[in-house]
Write an enzyme that holds these catalytic residues in place. Structure first.
Site, short mmCIF file in Angstrom:
data_model
loop_
_atom_site.label_atom_id
_atom_site.label_comp_id
_atom_site.label_asym_id
_atom_site.label_seq_id
_atom_site.Cartn_x
_atom_site.Cartn_y
_atom_site.Cartn_z
N TRP A 178 0.80 -1.22 -0.03
CA TRP A 178 -0.13 -0.14 0.15
C TRP A 178 0.88 1.35 -0.17
O TRP A 178 0.27 2.07 -0.36
CB TRP A 178 -0.94 0.10 1.32
CG TRP A 178 -0.25 -0.27 2.60
CD1 TRP A 178 -0.14 -1.41 3.27
CD2 TRP A 178 0.51 0.64 3.34
NE1 TRP A 178 0.54 -1.35 4.29
CE2 TRP A 178 1.21 0.10 4.39
CE3 TRP A 178 0.86 1.94 3.20
CZ2 TRP A 178 1.98 0.66 5.64
CZ3 TRP A 178 1.42 2.71 4.14
CH2 TRP A 178 1.96 2.10 5.22
N ASN A 179 2.19 1.26 0.44
CA ASN A 179 2.86 2.40 0.67
C ASN A 179 3.33 3.32 -0.49
O ASN A 179 3.31 4.49 -0.75
CB ASN A 179 3.98 2.13 1.61
CG ASN A 179 4.89 1.27 0.97
OD1 ASN A 179 4.75 0.09 0.40
ND2 ASN A 179 6.35 1.43 1.37
N LYS A 202 -2.11 -8.47 -7.34
CA LYS A 202 -3.06 -8.28 -6.17
C LYS A 202 -2.39 -7.02 -5.48
O LYS A 202 -1.65 -7.13 -4.56
CB LYS A 202 -3.04 -9.26 -5.31
CG LYS A 202 -4.16 -9.20 -4.13
CD LYS A 202 -3.96 -9.90 -2.68
CE LYS A 202 -3.25 -9.13 -1.88
NZ LYS A 202 -4.11 -7.79 -1.52
N ASP A 204 -2.95 -3.89 -2.68
CA ASP A 204 -3.48 -3.60 -1.69
C ASP A 204 -5.10 -2.99 -1.94
O ASP A 204 -4.87 -1.99 -2.74
CB ASP A 204 -2.76 -2.60 -0.49
CG ASP A 204 -3.42 -2.87 0.96
OD1 ASP A 204 -4.32 -1.95 1.02
OD2 ASP A 204 -2.92 -3.51 1.64
N GLY A 253 6.79 -6.31 0.74
CA GLY A 253 5.93 -6.17 1.86
C GLY A 253 6.69 -6.50 3.29
O GLY A 253 7.93 -6.42 3.30
N GLU A 275 11.08 -8.15 -1.78
CA GLU A 275 11.84 -7.05 -0.86
C GLU A 275 10.89 -6.59 0.16
O GLU A 275 9.79 -6.38 0.38
CB GLU A 275 11.52 -5.91 -1.87
CG GLU A 275 12.46 -4.41 -1.05
CD GLU A 275 12.40 -3.14 -1.89
OE1 GLU A 275 11.70 -2.48 -1.09
OE2 GLU A 275 12.51 -3.09 -3.17
N LEU A 276 11.68 -6.56 1.39
CA LEU A 276 11.17 -6.69 2.65
C LEU A 276 11.51 -5.84 3.73
O LEU A 276 11.53 -4.47 3.06
CB LEU A 276 11.36 -8.27 3.37
CG LEU A 276 11.13 -9.28 2.46
CD1 LEU A 276 11.73 -10.57 3.28
CD2 LEU A 276 9.53 -9.43 2.14
#
EC number: 1.2.1.79
Length: 538
Positions: A178-179, A202, A204, A253, A275-276
């Site tokens: 979402w960011n 998919k 957010d 996420g 990417e975390l």
């Protein structure tokens, strides 16, 4: 924070940017006609509401996908993918270049959507426009070269002809956060699409319109609509279905969710790109330009209200310049303007929602209760919007305070003073994460030497995060628990392909021939291998 606490919370010190006369509102931007256009073709048999952080009110109703809808979306993309793969790569790349132009021409539309869905200041929303345009330009120009068949020297030069081909994986499943709802959704899917894959995304739900706008523009630029499918719904319901059907998974996420996706994909022997999280450090050395470092720290710490995986949450400042740096940095932080207008002028927007506000509030309050000092901020701003929180600077943070080691993902940074360079590098590396870091020094050679010792996927010298991220020819990603694989550059597109080696043997077989028995053939090959080494063949 309860409603009563919010009503009695101090207003703090940060000023509010005035809204320009005639500023657009959510009702002006997100009309029923816009929603119908953007959600056309989305696989979803239910309905779900999504909300805007500036007011907390509903923006629109969106389709909600079921597991059966996800299966249908993959079936559609899988049927369309072979036709798309057969399109010459230069023609696929031309779609990206047309998309690039459309994004820049119609950027006001996407800036409004990003702001309404994320609560960002407009300049921070524009970072997404810049990043998507850069990725579209790069892969639009370079994809033919990245994907071109390569000749290799074969087992026996001239007799063995070897070609390395790049084949698309099939249908990529992408789970976007979402960011950064435009850049980390559509921006990330560009290399997968130009490589010849189908894609099921998919995004957010709360920021879905920004992703859907990008898909709509790609179709306008010439992408066959069936190639790019979108599903919407709750992550625990829809996300596993995307992983279950995909030939490759791209995820941005949390580290916790990334582990689950890696395990699920690994059980199917399907590759992943992750990417975390990050707990990124900025090092201000004693020879740094303190004024530039203070200004750069504001950008590095508070872009998108700190809701950026590569933003800085730990500031290490050499004791000889710490007082000067802190004074300048705190003054700049307190001067940041908060705002909700769909216009330039605000320096900081809102947090995305109640969950982020709760985390930020908990981290700051716990740190203060355990002895940390608030140098700036430290309070919510319900007078501006329900999820606004002032940019906050803490000092005296130490373990086991949550803000010391956990990712806050908000406008909060902790300052630590240091004396020894070796010790501060060890401190910067003393985290499970390894995504991004920043070094400030007037000596470029020294900056590169320090960078070589930092265990992060990107290091920026005399800036916070933008130079490394925006250099789209170079790979970007994390070490340790900050992820797997890379975006951007050659790695960012080749991960969406399978390497296929085609070897053609000519004239003679790689086996005894011309009357040789096994022993003579072995002796001949031994001599040949020695000759090839002497000729420096690789």
């Amino acid at each position: 924070m309860t409603d009563s606490q919010a009503l009695t919370a101090p207003l703090g010190t940060n000023p509010v940017a005035p809204a320009p006369a005639g500023a657009r509102t959510a009702a002006d931007v997100i009309t029923p006609e816009v929603v119908a256009q953007l959600t056309r073709g989305v696989a979803g048999s239910g309905r779900t509401a999504h909300h805007g952080p500036f007011t907390g009110e509903k923006l629109s109703d969106l389709p909600e996908s079921t597991p059966e809808d996800v299966a249908v979306a993959f079936a559609r993309a899988r049927a369309a993918q072979p036709v798309w793969e057969a399109v010459p790569v230069k023609q696929r790349a031309a779609v990206l270049l047309r998309f690039h132009d459309l994004v820049l021409q119609r950027q006001a539309e996407i800036l409004d959507l990003i702001q309404l869905e994320t609560g960002k200041a407009r300049l921070h929303a524009h970072e997404e426009v810049q990043a998507v345009a850069m990725a579209a330009r790069h892969y639009g120009r370079q994809a033919p070269a990245y994907l071109r068949a390569k000749r290799h020297i074969g087992a026996v030069p001239t007799l063995t002809k070897v070609t390395e081909q790049r084949r698309p994986r099939g249908v990529v499943g992408q789970i976007a956060p979402w960011n950064y709802p435009f850049e980390l959704s559509v921006g990330d899917c560009l290399p997968a699409l130009v490589a010849g894959n189908g894609l099921v995304m998919k995004p957010d739900t709360e920021t879905a319109l920004s992703a859907l706008w990008g898909r709509d523009l790609l179709v306008e630029a010439g992408l066959p609509p069936e190639v790019f499918q979108v599903v919407l719904g709750e992550g625990p319901v829809v996300g596993p279905e995307v992983v279950r059907h995909a030939d490759y998974v791209s995820f941005t996420g949390s580290t916790r969710t990334g582990r689950e996706i890696a395990q699920s994909a690994g059980a199917r022997l399907v590759g992943v790109s992750l990417e975390l999280g990050g707990k990124n450090a900025m090092l201000v050395l004693e020879d740094a330009d303190v004024e530039k470092a203070a200004a750069g720290a504001v950008r590095a710490c508070f872009a998108s209200a700190g809701q950026l995986c590569i933003s800085i949450e730990r500031l290490y400042v050499h004791e000889s310049v710490a007082d000067d740096f802190v004074q300048r940095f705190v003054a700049r932080t307190k001067a940041m303007r908060l705002g909700t207008a769909l216009a330039y002028g605000a320096d900081l927007g809102s947090l995305a929602g109640p969950r982020q506000l709760e985390t930020v509030t908990r981290h700051v309050e716990e740190a203060v209760n355990k002895g940390a000092t608030v140098l700036a901020g430290g309070t919510a701003r319900p007078d501006v919007g329900p999820y606004f929180y002032e940019p906050t600077v803490l000092e005296g943070v130490e373990a086991p305070m949550a803000v010391c080691a956990e990712e806050t993902f908000g406008p909060v940074v902790s300052i630590y003073r240091f004396r020894d360079e070796d010790e501060v590098i060890e401190e910067a590396n003393a985290t499970a994460y390894g995504l991004n870091s920043s070094v400030w020094t007037r000596n470029g050679k020294r900056g590169h030497a320090v960078a070589a010792r930092l265990r992060t996927g990107t290091v920026n010298i005399n800036e916070g995060y933008a130079p490394a991220y925006a250099s789209v020819r170079a790979p970007m990603g994390g070490m340790k628990e900050s992820g797997l694989s890379r975006r951007h550059g050659a790695e960012g597109i080749l991960k969406y392909t399978e390497a296929q080696t085609v070897a053609q043997q000519r004239l003679v077989p790689l086996a005894p021939s011309f009357g040789m028995d096994d022993e003579k053939y072995a002796a001949f090959m031994t001599t040949s291998l020695r000759v090839m080494k002497a000729l420096r063949l690789r």
